[in-house]
Enzyme design. Structure first.
Site, mmCIF file in Angstrom:
data_model
loop_
_atom_site.group_PDB
_atom_site.id
_atom_site.type_symbol
_atom_site.label_atom_id
_atom_site.label_comp_id
_atom_site.label_asym_id
_atom_site.label_seq_id
_atom_site.Cartn_x
_atom_site.Cartn_y
_atom_site.Cartn_z
ATOM 1 N N GLU A 107 -24.307 37.087 2.407
ATOM 2 C CA GLU A 107 -25.919 36.694 2.272
ATOM 3 C C GLU A 107 -26.774 37.854 1.853
ATOM 4 O OE1 GLU A 107 -29.191 35.506 5.816
ATOM 5 O OE2 GLU A 107 -27.515 36.252 6.275
ATOM 6 N N ALA A 122 -34.808 40.688 7.987
ATOM 7 C CA ALA A 122 -34.092 41.898 8.453
ATOM 8 C C ALA A 122 -33.087 42.479 7.393
ATOM 9 C CB ALA A 122 -33.315 41.668 9.611
ATOM 10 N N ARG A 132 -48.330 19.903 -1.160
ATOM 11 C CA ARG A 132 -48.227 19.824 -2.695
ATOM 12 C C ARG A 132 -47.105 20.669 -3.048
ATOM 13 N NH1 ARG A 132 -54.017 19.688 -1.867
ATOM 14 N NH2 ARG A 132 -54.145 22.014 -1.922
ATOM 15 N N ASP A 137 -25.910 32.292 13.186
ATOM 16 C CA ASP A 137 -26.570 33.499 12.741
ATOM 17 C C ASP A 137 -26.580 34.720 13.631
ATOM 18 O OD1 ASP A 137 -27.744 34.990 10.642
ATOM 19 O OD2 ASP A 137 -29.817 34.493 11.214
ATOM 20 N N LEU A 169 -37.873 38.844 13.390
ATOM 21 C CA LEU A 169 -36.457 38.304 13.899
ATOM 22 C C LEU A 169 -35.184 38.971 13.106
ATOM 23 C CD1 LEU A 169 -37.292 34.634 14.470
ATOM 24 C CD2 LEU A 169 -37.230 36.479 16.215
ATOM 25 N N GLY A 204 -31.893 38.021 13.282
ATOM 26 C CA GLY A 204 -30.555 37.042 13.497
ATOM 27 C C GLY A 204 -31.006 36.768 15.018
#
Length: 444
Positions: free
Chosen positions: A154, A165, A256, A330, A364, A366
């Protein structure tokens, strides 16, 4: 026994009795169009789910061993495609006692129904990748552990603005031209790598996605991105098939320009570019001048921990495309630990209840939820029914990864990795290859 059952994608069964030796026999409860669990048995032979008709009628055999499952629900083993660590062990940074710690995590997740997982490495330096990735390649699974099917990288080829994070210093410069050779140089090796999360708006990333998908046979996921819907569509044409933790670390939905979120309902994508019909376009841009549908719909990961995604947003996503929702934890290294301050890579996080944030911030960092927590919460908040909740943690990740012929179902011939749950979706037993690897203590 109804022959038509052979044609169904069996998602869950209620087992009054399961017969096993090297087998477990199917005559289990199916929850399908009727949305009702029915009773069947499950037969297993040599670690595979067996067609009982052949055994009973053709071979006139009975099971070597019979196991009473007390009417529990049987479901395919859960597959977690995004887990960063547990029990204080961080996959992205911990070198000391690596093998021992990984064995502990692979054993721990069994109690939560996970029979296979993809350790996730967050954005890191070239030096860190060179130390960590070979250790996973050398890892040997123990006899009673969940199986590591591959790695999920990731980052670091993600957006600085949506890094979440991830540490700013190791994220790729958004101005540089990304190539497959640069990507390989950063990682050092793609051995054991199954999933890579990227931001598709980075320069050169469209071509890299195509090469990763076609040449390296890696699942490319879109995430930690500022991209609009048009850019996301190009990435799908290039081969991307997954979205990393939908709604989190991406542009919010706008009427949109819905951004990456818009992929959930797209058949074909609009474009702002006005191109002459005679202009020759790259293969990956065919959709710009074509009425053809997208080559495939994308699966999307959801962290159903009650923190990362509001229940209303969870319901919207599920109702938009229920067949491609993939539950992920996660989870960070603090999963399985008590509240307090814990380490997450090179940073510290504070855990209070179900919420984990970077220390001193509201960002946050995880989740600390387990997979069975996510299944129960998803079931509760969406009212989706038990089979749909179980599919989101088993069948859907297997389909996304192209392994549903072997995992994620209770179909005949599938690997006998499954979990038994009570009516509250609490894990009671976990099996791998038809062998019991975890059993919860009996409730008083």
């Amino acid at each position: 026994f109804n022959d038509s059952l052979h044609e169904l994608q069996i998602t869950s069964r209620r087992l009054p009795t399961a017969l096993t030796s090297n087998e477990l026999k199917p005559h289990a409860d199916l929850e399908f169009k009727s949305k009702v669990l029915k009773s069947e048995d499950l037969w297993i032979l040599d670690g595979r789910i067996l067609d009982p008709e052949k055994v009973f009628w053709d071979e006139r055999r009975v099971a070597d061993k019979e196991i009473d499952c007390h009417g529990f629900i049987a479901a395919p083993g859960f597959i977690d495609t995004q887990i960063n660590g547990a029990l204080g062990f961080d996959f992205s940074s911990d070198i000391d006692n690596f093998q021992e710690s990984l064995h502990e995590v692979a054993t721990y997740v069994l109690r939560h129904g996970v029979t296979a997982f993809y350790p996730t490495i967050v954005s890191s330096s070239e030096e860190t990748y060179s130390r960590i990735l070979p250790k996973f390649a050398a890892y040997e699974r123990g006899p009673k552990e969940a199986e590591i099917l591959g790695l999920h990288l990731e980052g670091p080829f993600i957006s600085q603005e949506k890094r979440g994070a991830h540490h700013k210093s190791v994220i790729s410069d958004g101005q540089e031209q990304i190539t497959l050779s640069k990507l390989k140089k950063r990682y050092g090796s793609l051995e054991k790598v199954a999933i890579i999360t990227v931001a598709p708006e980075l320069r050169g990333m469209e071509q890299v996605i195509e090469e990763l998908c076609n040449n390296e046979k890696i699942v490319v996921s879109l995430g930690h991105s500022m991209c609009d819907l048009e850019t996301a569509g190009k990435a799908v044409w290039s081969g991307a098939r997954y979205i990393t933790h939908l709604f989190n670390a991406m542009l919010p939905f706008h009427h949109r320009d819905p951004g990456i979120v818009g992929l959930l309902t797209c058949q074909k994508l609009p474009t702002s570019q006005k191109l002459p019909t005679s202009q020759k376009l790259p293969t990956s841009h065919k959709w710009l001048s074509s009425d053809k549908k997208l080559p495939h719909k994308v699966f999307y990961g959801m962290i159903a921990d009650g923190v990362h995604t509001d229940p209303a947003a969870l319901r919207i996503a599920y109702r938009a495309d229920p067949k491609r929702l993939v539950l992920v934890t996660d989870a960070i290294a603090a999963m399985g630990l008590s509240d307090g301050v814990h380490r997450h890579g090179c940073q510290q996080v504070e855990v209070v209840g179900k919420r984990a944030t970077l220390l001193g911030t509201n960002s946050l960092a995880g989740s600390v939820a387990t997979m069975d927590d996510c299944v129960r919460n998803f079931h509760k908040e969406t009212d989706c029914g038990i089979p749909a909740a179980l599919e989101a943690a088993s069948l859907h990740p297997a389909q996304m990864l192209g392994i549903a012929n072997d995992r994620g179902t209770l179909n005949y011939g599938s690997k006998a990795d499954f979990v038994l749950l009570d009516d509250n979706l609490r894990v009671r037993r976990t099996y791998i290859d038809g062998q019991l690897v975890y059993e919860a203590e009996a409730e008083s």
